[in-house]
Design a protein around this motif. Structure first.
Motif, PDB file in Angstrom:
ATOM      1  N   ILE A   1       0.812  -1.220   0.000  1.00 49.70           N
ATOM      2  CA  ILE A   1       0.000   0.000   0.000  1.00 49.70           C
ATOM      3  C   ILE A   1       0.843   1.267   0.000  1.00 49.70           C
ATOM      4  O   ILE A   1       0.285   2.372   0.042  1.00 49.70           O
ATOM      5  CB  ILE A   1      -0.959   0.022   1.211  1.00 49.70           C
ATOM      6  CG1 ILE A   1      -0.164   0.051   2.519  1.00 49.70           C
ATOM      7  CG2 ILE A   1      -1.889  -1.165   1.189  1.00 49.70           C
ATOM      8  CD1 ILE A   1      -1.020   0.376   3.706  1.00 49.70           C
ATOM      9  N   VAL A   2       2.156   1.113  -0.066  1.00 47.46           N
ATOM     10  CA  VAL A   2       3.051   2.258   0.040  1.00 47.46           C
ATOM     11  C   VAL A   2       3.689   2.537  -1.316  1.00 47.46           C
ATOM     12  O   VAL A   2       4.038   1.620  -2.061  1.00 47.46           O
ATOM     13  CB  VAL A   2       4.138   1.981   1.106  1.00 47.46           C
ATOM     14  CG1 VAL A   2       5.229   3.040   1.070  1.00 47.46           C
ATOM     15  CG2 VAL A   2       3.506   1.906   2.486  1.00 47.46           C
ATOM     16  N   HIS A   3       3.840   3.815  -1.635  1.00 39.72           N
ATOM     17  CA  HIS A   3       4.570   4.208  -2.837  1.00 39.72           C
ATOM     18  C   HIS A   3       5.904   3.470  -2.867  1.00 39.72           C
ATOM     19  O   HIS A   3       6.630   3.424  -1.860  1.00 39.72           O
ATOM     20  CB  HIS A   3       4.814   5.722  -2.797  1.00 39.72           C
ATOM     21  CG  HIS A   3       5.362   6.303  -4.060  1.00 39.72           C
ATOM     22  ND1 HIS A   3       6.615   5.996  -4.536  1.00 39.72           N
ATOM     23  CD2 HIS A   3       4.829   7.173  -4.959  1.00 39.72           C
ATOM     24  CE1 HIS A   3       6.835   6.641  -5.651  1.00 39.72           C
ATOM     25  NE2 HIS A   3       5.766   7.365  -5.941  1.00 39.72           N
ATOM     26  N   PRO A   4       6.281   2.852  -3.985  1.00 36.94           N
ATOM     27  CA  PRO A   4       7.458   1.979  -3.992  1.00 36.94           C
ATOM     28  C   PRO A   4       8.777   2.673  -3.684  1.00 36.94           C
ATOM     29  O   PRO A   4       9.772   1.998  -3.401  1.00 36.94           O
ATOM     30  CB  PRO A   4       7.464   1.400  -5.412  1.00 36.94           C
ATOM     31  CG  PRO A   4       6.577   2.284  -6.218  1.00 36.94           C
ATOM     32  CD  PRO A   4       5.555   2.818  -5.272  1.00 36.94           C
ATOM     33  N   GLU A   5       8.823   3.999  -3.714  1.00 36.23           N
ATOM     34  CA  GLU A   5      10.051   4.708  -3.358  1.00 36.23           C
ATOM     35  C   GLU A   5      10.088   5.112  -1.889  1.00 36.23           C
ATOM     36  O   GLU A   5      11.103   5.642  -1.416  1.00 36.23           O
ATOM     37  CB  GLU A   5      10.206   5.960  -4.234  1.00 36.23           C
ATOM     38  CG  GLU A   5      10.059   5.728  -5.721  1.00 36.23           C
ATOM     39  CD  GLU A   5      11.019   4.687  -6.272  1.00 36.23           C
ATOM     40  OE1 GLU A   5      12.113   4.532  -5.718  1.00 36.23           O
ATOM     41  OE2 GLU A   5      10.660   4.014  -7.257  1.00 36.23           O
ATOM     42  N   GLN A   6       9.011   4.886  -1.162  1.00 40.54           N
ATOM     43  CA  GLN A   6       8.938   5.318   0.235  1.00 40.54           C
ATOM     44  C   GLN A   6       9.120   4.112   1.161  1.00 40.54           C
ATOM     45  O   GLN A   6       8.231   3.732   1.918  1.00 40.54           O
ATOM     46  CB  GLN A   6       7.609   6.026   0.498  1.00 40.54           C
ATOM     47  CG  GLN A   6       7.456   7.323  -0.298  1.00 40.54           C
ATOM     48  CD  GLN A   6       6.110   7.994  -0.101  1.00 40.54           C
ATOM     49  OE1 GLN A   6       5.101   7.334   0.173  1.00 40.54           O
ATOM     50  NE2 GLN A   6       6.082   9.303  -0.236  1.00 40.54           N
ATOM     51  N   PHE A   7      10.281   3.520   1.134  1.00 39.06           N
ATOM     52  CA  PHE A   7      10.557   2.285   1.854  1.00 39.06           C
ATOM     53  C   PHE A   7      10.244   2.385   3.345  1.00 39.06           C
ATOM     54  O   PHE A   7       9.646   1.487   3.930  1.00 39.06           O
ATOM     55  CB  PHE A   7      12.038   1.911   1.684  1.00 39.06           C
ATOM     56  CG  PHE A   7      12.431   1.552   0.283  1.00 39.06           C
ATOM     57  CD1 PHE A   7      12.519   0.229  -0.095  1.00 39.06           C
ATOM     58  CD2 PHE A   7      12.723   2.529  -0.657  1.00 39.06           C
ATOM     59  CE1 PHE A   7      12.896  -0.125  -1.381  1.00 39.06           C
ATOM     60  CE2 PHE A   7      13.099   2.192  -1.943  1.00 39.06           C
ATOM     61  CZ  PHE A   7      13.181   0.857  -2.311  1.00 39.06           C
ATOM     62  N   GLU A   8      10.655   3.482   3.958  1.00 32.54           N
ATOM     63  CA  GLU A   8      10.549   3.604   5.409  1.00 32.54           C
ATOM     64  C   GLU A   8       9.113   3.752   5.894  1.00 32.54           C
ATOM     65  O   GLU A   8       8.841   3.617   7.084  1.00 32.54           O
ATOM     66  CB  GLU A   8      11.376   4.792   5.895  1.00 32.54           C
ATOM     67  CG  GLU A   8      12.875   4.605   5.753  1.00 32.54           C
ATOM     68  CD  GLU A   8      13.367   4.710   4.305  1.00 32.54           C
ATOM     69  OE1 GLU A   8      12.619   5.256   3.471  1.00 32.54           O
ATOM     70  OE2 GLU A   8      14.485   4.246   4.019  1.00 32.54           O
TER      71      GLU A   8
END
Length: 387
Positions: free
Chosen positions: A241-248
């Motif tokens: 559910i998270v933007h793939p560049e926002q790992f943290e």
């Protein structure tokens, strides 16, 4: 072994991705499908599928390369090469395509080739792929039906009952406009959980929304409201559910929503990205897709660090039985394999590429194949378009 040729097969279909309002089965990407075949001069051949923008990826494999290293097609890099260990060629393929690749369609095509190389090595050695990958620990793996949300509560309940009656131990509903209308989402989840009974539920709401053909991200308020609703139904996991560049961001969600378990990894590629995702500490399940992540060479290298962190590896496999076969072979080698994703929404293209399809057993598991599913080459040639 010496590589004789690397051939992309671009298949054209007439179905489109999506689902309806009733329990009628959803459809995966039925308009285009890319298969890759690798053959050796010794007579071996192996096939793999690719979940990607198929017409573009086909040209990445067999197209017009350029003279400088880093701008070569994948076929140019491979034909005539000898190899023993498939991992030997991974870095060469990565570097040889680095100026237009590194991720996206180039990495996805590389993934399929890597899978083929592992299958060829198993063929040559006369062993099962699972044994080559580290040793088979189990003969069957519990399966969850992977599908799309339907448009109405009634349609979702009808679909959920059908999967339960077929014997699936779990069902994952995804996308389909979920996460836009909170009231409708509540009705849909209530209908599904009642229909499933004690069958496990996984939810993949998608990390972006499609509003009249235009993509957008959820606002933080929308995301928190959706997760609070999901927490009431205690799914086995909430996926990707998270933007793939926002790992943290996964670590933040795990802290803020302790009742939920999170799964991700299908959007990431290479051991570096997936390793970084693991290091966030936000995941309960890691989901490398063997047709996207860099293939078996990358995925098998993630097992040890995942185990060290207490994270389960459950491959993402929303495509044909070729991908199911590769995934089952890897999962059979793991210390623990709670699930295999089983795409029940296969289009005519996805269903048709194998001569004999993998099947759900009476106990809700899928058998780990001793050999990769055989490709129906008549079907492939009938649907292939000229490149």
């Amino acid at each position: 072994m010496r590589i004789r040729d690397v051939t992309p097969f671009l298949l054209r279909g007439t179905e489109r991705y999506g689902s309806g309002a009733t329990g009628t089965e959803a459809t995966d990407q039925g308009d285009w499908l890319l298969l890759i075949r690798v053959r050796t001069t010794e007579g071996g051949q192996a096939w793999a599928d690719v979940e990607t923008l198929a017409p573009v990826a086909a040209r990445v494999v067999r197209g017009d390369g350029m003279g400088a290293m880093g701008f070569r097609t994948l076929e140019e890099l491979l034909v005539g090469r000898e190899f023993e260990d498939p991992a030997e060629l991974w870095d060469e393929l990565y570097i040889g395509s680095v100026y237009y690749g590194r991720r996206g369609v180039a990495m996805q095509a590389l993934s399929a080739i890597d899978n083929c190389l592992w299958a060829l090595r198993a063929q040559r050695d006369g062993v099962e792929l699972a044994d080559l990958l580290g040793g088979r620990r189990r003969d069957r793996i519990p399966a969850y039906a992977s599908t799309l949300f339907r448009g109405t509560p009634e349609g979702n309940a009808e679909a959920a009952r059908a999967y339960r009656e077929r014997g699936f131990r779990g069902v994952k509903f995804g996308w389909g406009g979920f996460g836009v209308d909170a009231a409708r989402d509540a009705e849909i989840l209530a209908a599904i959980t009642e229909a499933l009974g004690d069958v496990a539920l996984m939810v993949d709401p998608g990390w972006y929304l499609d509003e009249d053909g235009r993509p957008r991200l959820r606002t933080p308020a929308e995301e928190d409201a959706m997760l609070a609703l999901l927490a009431e139904h205690r799914p086995t996991w909430v996926e990707d559910i998270v933007h793939p560049e926002q790992f943290e961001r996964y670590a933040e969600l795990r802290r803020d929503h302790p009742a939920l378990r999170f799964a991700a990894g299908e959007q990431q590629a290479t051991r570096w990205e997936l390793g970084r995702l693991l290091e966030t500490g936000g995941l309960h399940y890691l989901q490398p897709d063997l047709s996207r992540c860099g293939g078996l060479t990358v995925a098998r290298g993630l097992v040890e660090p995942a185990v060290e962190r207490g994270v389960q590896v459950v491959t993402h496999s929303w495509l044909t039985d070729l991908l199911h076969g590769y995934s089952l072979s890897l999962l059979a080698t793991l210390p623990s394999a709670p699930w295999v994703e089983f795409n029940v929404a296969q289009s005519e293209l996805s269903r048709g590429v194998v001569a004999t399809r993998l099947a759900l057993e009476s106990d809700g598991t899928v058998l780990v194949p001793q050999a990769m599913p055989e490709v129906d080459e008549t079907f492939v040639h009938r649907h292939a378009v000229q490149l």
